[in-house]
Design an enzyme around this catalytic site. Sequence first.
Site, PDB file in Angstrom:
ATOM      1  N   LYS A 102      65.880 -27.852  13.579  1.00 13.57           N
ATOM      2  CA  LYS A 102      64.614 -27.976  13.143  1.00 13.57           C
ATOM      3  C   LYS A 102      64.063 -29.111  12.115  1.00 13.57           C
ATOM      4  CE  LYS A 102      60.588 -25.996  14.330  1.00 13.57           C
ATOM      5  NZ  LYS A 102      59.298 -24.614  14.132  1.00 13.57           N
ATOM      6  N   GLY A 163      50.257 -21.129  13.296  1.00 16.07           N
ATOM      7  CA  GLY A 163      49.485 -19.510  13.007  1.00 16.07           C
ATOM      8  C   GLY A 163      48.496 -19.367  13.293  1.00 16.07           C
ATOM      9  N   ALA A 190      54.350 -24.521  17.654  1.00 11.42           N
ATOM     10  CA  ALA A 190      53.290 -23.847  17.030  1.00 11.42           C
ATOM     11  C   ALA A 190      51.900 -23.891  17.731  1.00 11.42           C
ATOM     12  CB  ALA A 190      52.809 -24.542  15.535  1.00 11.42           C
ATOM     13  N   GLY A 191      51.124 -22.750  17.176  1.00 10.37           N
ATOM     14  CA  GLY A 191      49.625 -22.287  17.456  1.00 10.37           C
ATOM     15  C   GLY A 191      49.477 -21.799  18.425  1.00 10.37           C
ATOM     16  N   ASN A 212      56.447 -17.701  16.969  1.00 11.71           N
ATOM     17  CA  ASN A 212      56.971 -16.837  15.950  1.00 11.71           C
ATOM     18  C   ASN A 212      55.796 -16.081  15.751  1.00 11.71           C
ATOM     19  OD1 ASN A 212      58.252 -16.883  12.410  1.00 11.71           O
ATOM     20  ND2 ASN A 212      57.713 -14.891  13.705  1.00 11.71           N
ATOM     21  N   THR A 213      54.360 -15.854  15.009  1.00 12.53           N
ATOM     22  CA  THR A 213      53.562 -15.446  14.371  1.00 12.53           C
ATOM     23  C   THR A 213      53.018 -14.507  15.526  1.00 12.53           C
ATOM     24  OG1 THR A 213      52.903 -16.855  13.262  1.00 12.53           O
ATOM     25  CG2 THR A 213      51.215 -15.299  13.121  1.00 12.53           C
TER      26      THR A 213
END
Length: 271
Positions: A102, A163, A190-191, A212-213
């Site tokens: 990645k 994040g 992301a986001g 992830n977050t």
Amino acid sequence: MANLVIAEQLFNSRLWLGSSLYPSPTVMLEAFAGARPGVVTLSLRRQTAGELHSNDYWQVLKNWAVNNNVLLLPNTAGCHSAKEAILLAHMARELFSTPWIKLEVIGDEQTLQPHPFELVRAAEQLVNDGFNVLPYCTDDLILCRELLAVGCPAVMPWAAPIGTGKGLLNRYQLQNLRQRLPDAVLIIDAGIGKPSQAMEAMELGFDGVLLNTAVARAIDPVAMAQAFKAAVEGGRIAWQAGLMVERSAAAPSTPSWGLPFGGQPPREDTL
């Protein structure tokens, strides 16, 4: 729901998860078990491996990925130049015995926005070096085209900065990407902060979601992982089923009395 294929690699799930920020390795593995992700990412630079050295963190991930037939995807998070990212990618290939990477090349530290020129430069070199490059990029159409043109088997545009959990900030642009690149594999990266946002991305026709977050920092990461799994699957089914077209004016959903399927009564001269 057909499985996802990228560069001849079969992925059993369209939900991909990161491996950082979890309260403990045990909670992380329980979340993975609940989500059954198709990919798990890890960072050589920003990973908490140093903090969890006594837990042999990378080996835990390796063992879990092998036992569950899941692709372990190293990333180049924290790199700010093509040279830096290329070096880290080669290190990752040696450490994890995988040609998959990645690719992240950050251009702005505050927003973690990718550096478009360095990203394309690194992607082209790594493709030539035999990598399967999955680049983290913005939702810019031209950038995505360039990355595909140099040989990336998929591109991973952001929904919002890493994040933030803000979801699909530019729905129009993301929808435009899907329409203009109909044959490309597009993974939202992301986001994403809520399962509903992941479902929305899948309803737009994206091929998968990486996050992830939102799971790792949830009060109950295991339950949240399961919620995202259901959302991604539901969004994909909805996209395949065909969403109704939005209308400006109201339209009755209840048919006239005696006409259960909304048909017209027969004309008298046909009776």
